[in-house]
Design a protein around this motif. Structure first.
Motif, PDB file in Angstrom:
ATOM      1  N   ASN A  52       0.795  -1.235   0.000  1.00  0.00           N
ATOM      2  CA  ASN A  52       0.000   0.000   0.000  1.00  0.00           C
ATOM      3  C   ASN A  52       0.823   1.278   0.000  1.00  0.00           C
ATOM      4  OD1 ASN A  52      -2.460  -1.385   0.035  1.00  0.00           O
ATOM      5  ND2 ASN A  52      -2.377  -1.598   2.255  1.00  0.00           N
ATOM      6  N   ASP A  53       1.953   1.280   0.688  1.00  0.00           N
ATOM      7  CA  ASP A  53       2.704   2.518   0.854  1.00  0.00           C
ATOM      8  C   ASP A  53       3.960   2.617  -0.011  1.00  0.00           C
ATOM      9  OD1 ASP A  53       0.899   3.386   2.719  1.00  0.00           O
ATOM     10  OD2 ASP A  53       2.099   2.799   4.453  1.00  0.00           O
ATOM     11  N   VAL A  54       4.542   1.493  -0.375  1.00  0.00           N
ATOM     12  CA  VAL A  54       5.833   1.536  -1.050  1.00  0.00           C
ATOM     13  C   VAL A  54       5.736   1.157  -2.522  1.00  0.00           C
ATOM     14  CG1 VAL A  54       8.184   0.625  -1.054  1.00  0.00           C
ATOM     15  CG2 VAL A  54       7.046   1.086   1.124  1.00  0.00           C
ATOM     16  N   ALA A  55       5.101   0.063  -2.819  1.00  0.00           N
ATOM     17  CA  ALA A  55       5.088  -0.463  -4.188  1.00  0.00           C
ATOM     18  C   ALA A  55       4.398   0.491  -5.154  1.00  0.00           C
ATOM     19  CB  ALA A  55       4.398  -1.825  -4.216  1.00  0.00           C
ATOM     20  N   ASN A  56       5.070   0.742  -6.260  1.00  0.00           N
ATOM     21  CA  ASN A  56       4.539   1.596  -7.328  1.00  0.00           C
ATOM     22  C   ASN A  56       4.159   2.987  -6.842  1.00  0.00           C
ATOM     23  OD1 ASN A  56       4.816  -0.521  -9.178  1.00  0.00           O
ATOM     24  ND2 ASN A  56       2.826  -1.336  -8.623  1.00  0.00           N
ATOM     25  N   THR A  60       9.041   8.870  -1.033  1.00  0.00           N
ATOM     26  CA  THR A  60       9.229  10.060  -0.204  1.00  0.00           C
ATOM     27  C   THR A  60      10.083   9.664   1.000  1.00  0.00           C
ATOM     28  OG1 THR A  60       7.260   9.601   1.094  1.00  0.00           O
ATOM     29  CG2 THR A  60       6.965  10.944  -0.898  1.00  0.00           C
ATOM     30  N   ASP A  61      10.489  10.644   1.785  1.00  0.00           N
ATOM     31  CA  ASP A  61      11.275  10.341   2.987  1.00  0.00           C
ATOM     32  C   ASP A  61      10.499   9.439   3.941  1.00  0.00           C
ATOM     33  OD1 ASP A  61      13.441  11.776   2.082  1.00  0.00           O
ATOM     34  OD2 ASP A  61      12.931  13.607   3.183  1.00  0.00           O
ATOM     35  N   GLU A  62       9.203   9.700   4.073  1.00  0.00           N
ATOM     36  CA  GLU A  62       8.364   8.876   4.957  1.00  0.00           C
ATOM     37  C   GLU A  62       8.314   7.426   4.461  1.00  0.00           C
ATOM     38  OE1 GLU A  62       3.695   8.514   6.369  1.00  0.00           O
ATOM     39  OE2 GLU A  62       4.357  10.294   5.280  1.00  0.00           O
ATOM     40  N   ARG A  63       8.144   7.252   3.159  1.00  0.00           N
ATOM     41  CA  ARG A  63       8.080   5.897   2.590  1.00  0.00           C
ATOM     42  C   ARG A  63       9.432   5.197   2.680  1.00  0.00           C
ATOM     43  NH1 ARG A  63       4.383   8.068  -1.995  1.00  0.00           N
ATOM     44  NH2 ARG A  63       2.345   7.701  -1.052  1.00  0.00           N
ATOM     45  N   LYS A  64      10.514   5.946   2.542  1.00  0.00           N
ATOM     46  CA  LYS A  64      11.851   5.358   2.691  1.00  0.00           C
ATOM     47  C   LYS A  64      12.043   4.829   4.108  1.00  0.00           C
ATOM     48  CE  LYS A  64      14.124   8.174  -0.833  1.00  0.00           C
ATOM     49  NZ  LYS A  64      15.082   9.262  -1.073  1.00  0.00           N
ATOM     50  N   LEU A  67      10.093   1.680   4.520  1.00  0.00           N
ATOM     51  CA  LEU A  67      10.785   0.579   3.855  1.00  0.00           C
ATOM     52  C   LEU A  67      11.950   0.083   4.702  1.00  0.00           C
ATOM     53  CD1 LEU A  67      11.046  -1.268   1.404  1.00  0.00           C
ATOM     54  CD2 LEU A  67      12.414   0.515   0.293  1.00  0.00           C
ATOM     55  N   GLU A  68      12.712   0.998   5.298  1.00  0.00           N
ATOM     56  CA  GLU A  68      13.818   0.605   6.183  1.00  0.00           C
ATOM     57  C   GLU A  68      13.306  -0.258   7.333  1.00  0.00           C
ATOM     58  OE1 GLU A  68      15.484   4.278   7.507  1.00  0.00           O
ATOM     59  OE2 GLU A  68      16.451   4.713   5.586  1.00  0.00           O
ATOM     60  N   ASN A  69      12.226   0.197   7.972  1.00  0.00           N
ATOM     61  CA  ASN A  69      11.674  -0.536   9.110  1.00  0.00           C
ATOM     62  C   ASN A  69      11.109  -1.891   8.698  1.00  0.00           C
ATOM     63  OD1 ASN A  69      12.318   1.543  10.900  1.00  0.00           O
ATOM     64  ND2 ASN A  69      10.382   2.572  10.549  1.00  0.00           N
ATOM     65  N   ILE A  70      10.441  -1.923   7.558  1.00  0.00           N
ATOM     66  CA  ILE A  70       9.844  -3.163   7.079  1.00  0.00           C
ATOM     67  C   ILE A  70      10.929  -4.176   6.747  1.00  0.00           C
ATOM     68  CG2 ILE A  70       8.595  -4.152   5.112  1.00  0.00           C
ATOM     69  CD1 ILE A  70       6.932  -2.772   7.423  1.00  0.00           C
ATOM     70  N   ASN A  88      18.771  -8.461  -0.387  1.00  0.00           N
ATOM     71  CA  ASN A  88      19.033  -8.048  -1.766  1.00  0.00           C
ATOM     72  C   ASN A  88      18.340  -6.728  -2.101  1.00  0.00           C
ATOM     73  OD1 ASN A  88      20.622 -10.291  -2.245  1.00  0.00           O
ATOM     74  ND2 ASN A  88      18.933 -11.506  -3.026  1.00  0.00           N
ATOM     75  N   LEU A  89      17.128  -6.579  -1.600  1.00  0.00           N
ATOM     76  CA  LEU A  89      16.398  -5.333  -1.824  1.00  0.00           C
ATOM     77  C   LEU A  89      17.119  -4.165  -1.156  1.00  0.00           C
ATOM     78  CD1 LEU A  89      13.908  -3.879  -2.936  1.00  0.00           C
ATOM     79  CD2 LEU A  89      12.699  -4.525  -0.862  1.00  0.00           C
ATOM     80  N   ALA A  90      17.592  -4.365   0.062  1.00  0.00           N
ATOM     81  CA  ALA A  90      18.313  -3.306   0.777  1.00  0.00           C
ATOM     82  C   ALA A  90      19.575  -2.895   0.016  1.00  0.00           C
ATOM     83  CB  ALA A  90      18.668  -3.782   2.189  1.00  0.00           C
TER      84      ALA A  90
END
Length: 134
Positions: A52-56, A60-64, A67-70, A88-90
């Protein structure tokens, strides 16, 4: 008379031993269920945020930060395969390259559906994204 006391003592000892064994098994089962619940909750949250928040979406800084936390949560609670996807994603994101979330999302979805006793679903997720109105 002494034989009656011996029978009572043996019966009490067997009852106590049985209770201790049952308690031990129950405690292990409860711990395993709690671990499974905690892991499942975190992975469901990771799945929701990724889809919902990251894919496609624009990162933004909030989404980054999300993603770090996830990725940290997946490396803690995920399967070996999911941990490898997250690593690998990181690395890919840190190098500034384009990244693909579908392998990680599909792995999370498959494991969560299995854990929740839902039937397996094939293929990637279909995305619905609305553009902002001006």
């Amino acid at each position: 008379m002494e034989l009656e006391y011996l029978k009572i003592i043996i019966t009490i000892c067997l009852a106590v031993i049985g209770w201790l064994i049952a308690h031990s098994f129950t405690a292990r089962r409860d711990l395993k269920n709690k671990q499974r619940e905690l892991s499942t909750t975190h992975l469901i949250n990771a799945y929701r945020i990724l889809t919902n928040d990251v894919a496609n979406r624009e990162l933004t800084d909030e989404r980054k930060e999300k993603l770090e936390n996830i990725l940290a949560d997946i490396q803690l609670f995920g399967s070996k395969k999911q941990v490898e996807f997250a690593k690998n994603l990181a690395i890919t994101v840190a190098e500034g390259n384009q990244f693909e979330l579908n392998p990680l999302i599909n792995s999370l979805r498959n494991d969560l559906r299995k854990e929740l006793n839902l039937s397996k679903v094939e293929g990637n997720i279909k995305w619905l994204r609305f553009t902002k109105s001006k």
